[in-house]
Design a protein around this motif. Structure first.
Motif, PDB file in Angstrom:
ATOM      1  N   ARG A  41      -9.165   9.868   8.528  1.00 24.34           N
ATOM      2  CA  ARG A  41      -8.060   8.928   8.318  1.00 24.34           C
ATOM      3  C   ARG A  41      -8.583   7.507   8.122  1.00 24.34           C
ATOM      4  O   ARG A  41      -8.111   6.784   7.263  1.00 24.34           O
ATOM      5  N   GLU A  42      -9.559   7.117   8.935  1.00 20.87           N
ATOM      6  CA  GLU A  42     -10.150   5.784   8.795  1.00 20.87           C
ATOM      7  C   GLU A  42     -10.764   5.607   7.414  1.00 20.87           C
ATOM      8  O   GLU A  42     -10.606   4.551   6.786  1.00 20.87           O
TER       9      GLU A  42
ATOM     10  N   VAL B  64      -7.976   5.179   4.829  1.00 21.34           N
ATOM     11  CA  VAL B  64      -7.401   3.833   4.884  1.00 21.34           C
ATOM     12  C   VAL B  64      -8.339   2.849   4.202  1.00 21.34           C
ATOM     13  O   VAL B  64      -7.910   2.011   3.405  1.00 21.34           O
TER      14      VAL B  64
ATOM     15  N   THR C 119      -4.511   1.278   2.268  1.00 17.10           N
ATOM     16  CA  THR C 119      -3.167   1.422   2.821  1.00 17.10           C
ATOM     17  C   THR C 119      -3.218   2.199   4.130  1.00 17.10           C
ATOM     18  O   THR C 119      -3.981   3.145   4.268  1.00 17.10           O
ATOM     19  N   ALA C 120      -2.386   1.791   5.076  1.00 21.61           N
ATOM     20  CA  ALA C 120      -2.345   2.449   6.381  1.00 21.61           C
ATOM     21  C   ALA C 120      -1.501   3.719   6.358  1.00 21.61           C
ATOM     22  O   ALA C 120      -1.386   4.400   7.364  1.00 21.61           O
TER      23      ALA C 120
ATOM     24  N   TYR D 213      -2.061   6.608   5.356  1.00 16.83           N
ATOM     25  CA  TYR D 213      -2.801   7.798   5.768  1.00 16.83           C
ATOM     26  C   TYR D 213      -3.068   7.813   7.267  1.00 16.83           C
ATOM     27  O   TYR D 213      -3.332   8.852   7.840  1.00 16.83           O
ATOM     28  N   ALA D 214      -2.986   6.666   7.891  1.00 14.33           N
ATOM     29  CA  ALA D 214      -3.164   6.605   9.329  1.00 14.33           C
ATOM     30  C   ALA D 214      -1.861   6.947  10.050  1.00 14.33           C
ATOM     31  O   ALA D 214      -1.890   7.529  11.125  1.00 14.33           O
TER      32      ALA D 214
END
Length: 82
Positions: free
Chosen positions: A5-6, A9, A14-15, A17-18
């Motif tokens: 996830r990091e 991103v 873009t966040a 995916y977090a």
């Protein structure tokens, strides 16, 4: 947040995916284009030290797939590859 996830991103800027993409959501269907998927593979190889072949890439569709793959390969490497 998981390592994959990091990386997503970082890659996409873009966040989303977090926060919003589930572990079992297809990344391509979630808006990641093929170029970004290739860049994700390169980041995983560079940062996490696992090799991903073209055949492996065909099986890696979700964040969960990547997480399991990395965990398996990291474990195999720690055991001498056996």
């Amino acid at each position: 947040m998981s390592t994959i996830r990091e990386l997503l991103v970082e890659l996409t800027g873009t966040a989303e995916y977090a926060d919003r993409i589930g572990d079992d959501a297809d990344l391509a269907a979630s808006g990641i284009d093929s170029g970004d998927l290739v860049r994700l593979v390169l980041l995983v190889e560079q940062r996490l030290g696992v090799e991903i072949t073209a055949e492996d890439m065909e099986e890696l569709r979700t964040i969960g797939d990547y997480e399991r793959f990395v965990a398996e390969r990291a474990g195999a490497g720690a055991n001498g590859g056996a």
